[in-house]
Write an enzyme that holds these catalytic residues in place. Structure first.
Site, PDB file in Angstrom:
ATOM      1  N   LYS A  76      20.213  12.171 -30.616  1.00 33.63           N
ATOM      2  CA  LYS A  76      19.637  13.525 -30.672  1.00 33.63           C
ATOM      3  C   LYS A  76      20.318  14.372 -31.735  1.00 33.63           C
ATOM      4  CE  LYS A  76      19.297  13.099 -25.651  1.00 33.63           C
ATOM      5  NZ  LYS A  76      20.579  12.510 -25.228  1.00 33.63           N
ATOM      6  N   HIS A 109      17.593  18.146 -29.767  1.00 34.79           N
ATOM      7  CA  HIS A 109      18.310  18.198 -28.484  1.00 34.79           C
ATOM      8  C   HIS A 109      17.935  19.414 -27.629  1.00 34.79           C
ATOM      9  CE1 HIS A 109      22.272  16.583 -26.609  1.00 34.79           C
ATOM     10  NE2 HIS A 109      21.503  17.085 -25.671  1.00 34.79           N
ATOM     11  N   ARG A 238      28.232   0.325 -10.015  1.00 37.42           N
ATOM     12  CA  ARG A 238      27.118   1.279  -9.949  1.00 37.42           C
ATOM     13  C   ARG A 238      26.120   1.061 -11.074  1.00 37.42           C
ATOM     14  NH1 ARG A 238      30.116   7.016  -8.530  1.00 37.42           N
ATOM     15  NH2 ARG A 238      30.201   6.727  -6.264  1.00 37.42           N
TER      16      ARG A 238
HETATM   17  P1  NAD Z   1      23.119  11.703 -13.581  1.00 34.25           P
HETATM   18  O1  NAD Z   1      22.138  12.465 -12.778  1.00 34.25           O
HETATM   19  O2  NAD Z   1      22.723  10.421 -14.200  1.00 34.25           O
HETATM   20  O3  NAD Z   1      24.383  11.515 -12.655  1.00 34.25           O
HETATM   21  C1  NAD Z   1      25.513  10.802 -13.098  1.00 34.25           C
HETATM   22  C2  NAD Z   1      26.573  10.850 -12.013  1.00 34.25           C
HETATM   23  O4  NAD Z   1      26.043  10.396 -10.783  1.00 34.25           O
HETATM   24  C3  NAD Z   1      27.730   9.901 -12.315  1.00 34.25           C
HETATM   25  O5  NAD Z   1      28.692  10.504 -13.140  1.00 34.25           O
HETATM   26  C4  NAD Z   1      28.258   9.588 -10.930  1.00 34.25           C
HETATM   27  O6  NAD Z   1      29.107  10.634 -10.488  1.00 34.25           O
HETATM   28  C5  NAD Z   1      26.995   9.606 -10.097  1.00 34.25           C
HETATM   29  N1  NAD Z   1      26.420   8.265  -9.886  1.00 34.25           N
HETATM   30  C6  NAD Z   1      25.808   7.483 -10.805  1.00 34.25           C
HETATM   31  N2  NAD Z   1      25.359   6.343 -10.235  1.00 34.25           N
HETATM   32  C7  NAD Z   1      25.705   6.420  -8.932  1.00 34.25           C
HETATM   33  C8  NAD Z   1      25.534   5.554  -7.822  1.00 34.25           C
HETATM   34  N3  NAD Z   1      24.899   4.384  -7.955  1.00 34.25           N
HETATM   35  N4  NAD Z   1      26.017   5.951  -6.620  1.00 34.25           N
HETATM   36  C9  NAD Z   1      26.643   7.140  -6.475  1.00 34.25           C
HETATM   37  N5  NAD Z   1      26.836   8.009  -7.491  1.00 34.25           N
HETATM   38  C10 NAD Z   1      26.380   7.644  -8.704  1.00 34.25           C
HETATM   39  O7  NAD Z   1      23.702  12.747 -14.640  1.00 34.25           O
HETATM   40  P2  NAD Z   1      23.826  12.919 -16.200  1.00 34.25           P
HETATM   41  O8  NAD Z   1      24.878  12.050 -16.784  1.00 34.25           O
HETATM   42  O9  NAD Z   1      23.944  14.384 -16.388  1.00 34.25           O
HETATM   43  O10 NAD Z   1      22.396  12.498 -16.788  1.00 34.25           O
HETATM   44  C11 NAD Z   1      22.108  11.178 -17.223  1.00 34.25           C
HETATM   45  C12 NAD Z   1      21.931  11.125 -18.724  1.00 34.25           C
HETATM   46  O11 NAD Z   1      20.944  12.082 -19.145  1.00 34.25           O
HETATM   47  C13 NAD Z   1      23.170  11.544 -19.522  1.00 34.25           C
HETATM   48  O12 NAD Z   1      24.174  10.572 -19.526  1.00 34.25           O
HETATM   49  C14 NAD Z   1      22.547  11.819 -20.874  1.00 34.25           C
HETATM   50  O13 NAD Z   1      22.286  10.607 -21.552  1.00 34.25           O
HETATM   51  C15 NAD Z   1      21.253  12.515 -20.467  1.00 34.25           C
HETATM   52  N6  NAD Z   1      21.366  13.985 -20.485  1.00 34.25           N
HETATM   53  C16 NAD Z   1      20.677  14.662 -21.438  1.00 34.25           C
HETATM   54  C17 NAD Z   1      20.744  16.036 -21.504  1.00 34.25           C
HETATM   55  C18 NAD Z   1      19.965  16.764 -22.550  1.00 34.25           C
HETATM   56  O14 NAD Z   1      20.194  17.965 -22.761  1.00 34.25           O
HETATM   57  N7  NAD Z   1      19.028  16.110 -23.210  1.00 34.25           N
HETATM   58  C19 NAD Z   1      21.547  16.757 -20.597  1.00 34.25           C
HETATM   59  C20 NAD Z   1      22.236  16.046 -19.615  1.00 34.25           C
HETATM   60  C21 NAD Z   1      22.143  14.664 -19.559  1.00 34.25           C
END
Ligand code: NAD
Length: 281
Positions: A76, A109, A238
């Site tokens: 992004k 982004h 996970r």
């Molecule tokens: P997510 O909703 O994917 O949650 C991640 C968290 O959930 C982990 O750190 C962990 O604590 C928990 N988790 C993951 N798998 C699990 C499991 N199996 N059991 C229990 N807990 C678990 O949150 P995220 O990282 O904010 O979002 C995912 C992806 O989205 C990011 O890594 C990124 O690539 C993208 N993203 C983009 C933007 C944007 O502005 N475009 C913003 C935020 C995130």
């Protein structure tokens, strides 16, 4: 191993519906966890310049032995780089760090409405696609108004809009607008960042019925309603658990029950910034 289903963009290219996101992952850790994600079966990786881990993702790709056509990589354009020339420059720098010749998907982004450079930025993405440097172009954190303006002023419809989306904030208006224009919806923070949502009694109850975990249930809901979904975890077990959500099939009543968790009618549910007003170059 089950392969992720793919969805087809309005430009004819396809994207694996389940991917792996690397926000808040250090560059050296990114190399290790993206490699683990490939081993688990993920073939779609979501990074961004601002995550500071494009190099680590690039090293994982190089070390994976996977061919470019076997994987799907998104990065992004950061807010400070919006504008026509600066976008072309920032793109090349990202490609250098990723070690790629061609990118699968490049996203703006954030909308940055006050900065108001997103139409010029979009024109640069259109140019990069014309030059064959990127296969598909899209946006992230765009509102209905922002999407409509890109379409009106350039005639090029984004392939995807990546937005905050999870059962507590299910974005029905943006999803319906996207569907009406041929724009796929991609869910960020699909697990609600792993907080309260994964302890929700409704989620836990349906998960137990399927012998699945709450995270698997939530990912399966995203897949069932047609979202592209990119859960993040740096824990190897996970990463495998999340990938195995592909084996879970929900019935209509499960989906209805999860749909019922949405809090946006009450003005709640959102975790991150509101793209309509946030401006944080
Ligand atoms: P997510 O909703 O994917 O949650 C991640 C968290 O959930 C982990 O750190 C962990 O604590 C928990 N988790 C993951 N798998 C699990 C499991 N199996 N059991 C229990 N807990 C678990 O949150 P995220 O990282 O904010 O979002 C995912 C992806 O989205 C990011 O890594 C990124 O690539 C993208 N993203 C983009 C933007 C944007 O502005 N475009 C913003 C935020 C995130």
């Amino acid at each position: 191993m089950t392969l992720s289903p793919t969805l087809t963009f309005n430009d004819g290219n396809t994207i694996p519906q389940l991917g792996y996101g690397v926000w808040q992952v250090e560059d050296d850790v990114a190399e290790k966890v993206v490699f683990q994600a490939f081993e688990a079966g993920f073939r779609h990786i979501d990074t961004a310049k601002i995550y500071g881990n494009e190099s680590g993702v690039g090293r994982a790709i190089a070390g994976s032995g996977l061919k470019p056509e076997e994987i799907f990589i998104t990065t992004k354009l950061w807010n400070a780089d919006q504008g026509y020339e600066s976008t072309l420059q920032a793109f090349e720098e990202s490609m250098e760090r990723l070690g790629l010749e061609t990118l699968d998907m490049y996203l703006i982004h954030w909308l940055q409405p006050k900065q108001d450079k997103y139409v010029d930025t979009w024109k640069a993405l259109i140019e990069l696609q014309k030059r064959g440097r990127v296969k598909s172009i899209g946006v992230s954190n765009f509102t209905v108004e922002g999407l409509q303006r890109l379409i009106d002023e350039t005639g090029v419809v984004p392939a995807i809009n990546q937005i905050e989306l999870h059962p507590y904030f299910s974005q029905s208006e943006l999803r319906a607008f996207g569907a009406s224009k041929g724009i796929l919806t991609q869910a960020w923070s699909p697990l609600g960042q792993g907080g309260e949502l994964l302890e929700d009694a409704v989620v836990a109850g349906i998960a137990a019925k399927h012998n699945a975990t709450p995270a698997q249930l939530v990912i399966a809901w995203h897949l069932a309603i047609g979202n592209v979904v990119i859960p993040k975890s740096v824990t190897e077990s996970r990463i495998h658990e999340n990938y195995a959500s592909l084996d879970l099939t929900l019935d209509a009543s499960d989906i209805e029950a999860i749909n019922g968790l949405d809090r946006s009618a009450a003005g709640a549910g959102r975790i991150g910034p509101d793209p309509a007003v946030s401006d944080f170059a």
